[in-house]
Design an enzyme around this catalytic site. Structure first.
Site, short mmCIF file in Angstrom:
data_model
loop_
_atom_site.label_atom_id
_atom_site.label_comp_id
_atom_site.label_asym_id
_atom_site.label_seq_id
_atom_site.Cartn_x
_atom_site.Cartn_y
_atom_site.Cartn_z
N GLU A 1 -8.05 17.39 2.59
CA GLU A 1 -8.91 16.26 1.89
C GLU A 1 -8.17 14.74 2.33
OE1 GLU A 1 -11.74 17.16 1.33
OE2 GLU A 1 -12.10 19.05 0.51
N HIS B 1 -7.70 15.80 -7.25
CA HIS B 1 -8.65 16.94 -6.84
C HIS B 1 -8.34 18.29 -7.51
CE1 HIS B 1 -11.99 19.08 -5.23
NE2 HIS B 1 -11.23 19.85 -4.33
N HIS C 1 -10.33 22.09 -9.10
CA HIS C 1 -11.29 23.05 -9.13
C HIS C 1 -11.70 23.36 -10.82
CE1 HIS C 1 -10.92 24.29 -4.64
NE2 HIS C 1 -11.21 23.10 -4.90
N GLU D 1 -14.75 10.92 -28.36
CA GLU D 1 -13.61 10.20 -27.47
C GLU D 1 -14.16 9.94 -26.05
OE1 GLU D 1 -9.78 9.50 -28.46
OE2 GLU D 1 -10.92 9.16 -30.13
N HIS E 1 -18.15 23.00 -6.38
CA HIS E 1 -16.61 22.77 -5.83
C HIS E 1 -15.63 22.28 -6.98
CE1 HIS E 1 -14.45 21.53 -2.12
NE2 HIS E 1 -13.57 21.68 -3.18
O1 2HA Z 1 -8.08 23.90 -0.62
O2 2HA Z 1 -9.41 22.10 -2.67
O3 2HA Z 1 -11.29 20.87 -1.30
C1 2HA Z 1 -7.98 22.69 -0.78
C2 2HA Z 1 -9.40 22.01 -1.42
C3 2HA Z 1 -10.38 21.46 -0.65
ZN ZN Z 2 -11.40 21.73 -3.38
#
Ligand code: 2HA
Ligand code: ZN
Length: 275
Positions: A116, A140, A142, A170, A211
């Site tokens: 990414e 980022h 998950h 909050e 995602h």
């Molecule tokens: O595997 O999270 O979006 C890495 C990620 C791709």
């Molecule tokens: Zn991801």
């Protein structure tokens, strides 16, 4: 000073491990990047190993030309970052056009920066601009509960922001600008990077449907704290919805206006609609 011992590398490793322990980084899921301060890059230059080969970023980020980033490696597991950081993470330098990068440290057993990278760098470019250089971290993850919510709430900024705000007093204090939502898109490319960075002009957090989430912040603590707060709010909402599809009571639009006065916040009226 050894690169591994620097405060920013240690902070990066701790944050990655904190995210892993939250359960947000199954297998190689998620990625993290940090834009180095000029002094930080200067202080480690003698210990960097500038490789000759430059690779295309896959997009153009002229606003970040010549900057250095600490990034997670593509296919690397967050679980292993604290165990063997030099294998899992890397410092990269961008060229003077902001179109190519080279590896200067880390990934000692080979590999490339996060899949990414385009999203990370385009978000950094936008955030550097709109915050006058204050934001340095893009994360980022998950996040389980946010992902679950993207199956049941309409995929728009208005609904997600308001529903998440309502789940803890909050929340509007932590993310007063709200959250953006990107509908399902193919990850790992320029298109999703363009869409995410467009929303990052307005928000510090952007949800990727089915995602996960991207957050931006000044440092590791505030960026992690933002991800954590939003994800916890999603967890509360799922619990509420699991027990009852209707809320008996909630934080109202007027309550939010009162909170804004009490906390000196500006909460956009677009999120204070009557329900
Ligand atoms: O595997 O999270 O979006 C890495 C990620 C791709
Ligand atoms: Zn991801």
């Amino acid at each position: 000073m050894k690169i591994l011992d620097t405060k920013f590398v240690q902070g990066f490793i701790k944050m990655a491990d904190d995210g892993y322990r939250q359960g947000w980084h199954e297998r190689n899921g998620g990625n993290l990047s940090y834009r180095l301060r000029t002094e930080e890059a200067e202080s480690i230059k003698p210990r960097m190993n500038f490789r000759d080969e430059w690779f295309p970023i896959g997009t153009s980020v002229p606003g970040l030309a010549g900057e250095f980033f600490l990034v997670t490696g593509s296919g690397k597991y967050f679980r292993n970052i604290i165990v063997d950081p030099e294998v899992c993470i890397a410092i990269i330098e961008l060229d003077e056009a902001g179109e190519n990068y080279r590896i200067c440290w880390g990934l000692v057993e080979g590999g490339r920066p996060t899949s990414e990278l385009a999203s990370h760098l385009m978000n950094h470019e936008v955030k550097k601009d709109v915050t006058g250089g204050a934001h340095r971290v893009i994360y980022h993850a998950h996040t389980t509960n946010i992902i679950a919510l993207t199956y049941i709430l309409p995929l728009d900024d208005r609904t997600f922001t308001r529903e998440l705000w309502e789940m803890a007093t909050e929340c509007p204090v932590v993310f007063p600008d709200g959250v953006g939502v990107v509908e399902w898109m193919v990850p790992g490319g320029r298109d999703i990077a363009v869409e995410t960075s467009r929303l990052m002009k307005k928000y510090n957090a952007v949800i990727w449907a089915h995602h996960g989430m991207f957050c931006s912040g000044e440092d590791f603590d505030t960026t992690f704290g933002l991800m954590h707060t939003i994800e916890k709010s999603a967890e509360i909402l799922l619990k509420v919805l699991a027990v009852s599809p209707v809320k008996r009571q909630t934080i109202t639009a007027q309550n939010f206006r009162d909170l804004a006065v009490g906390f000196g916040l500006t909460l956009p009226e677009e999120f204070l609609y009557e329900k």
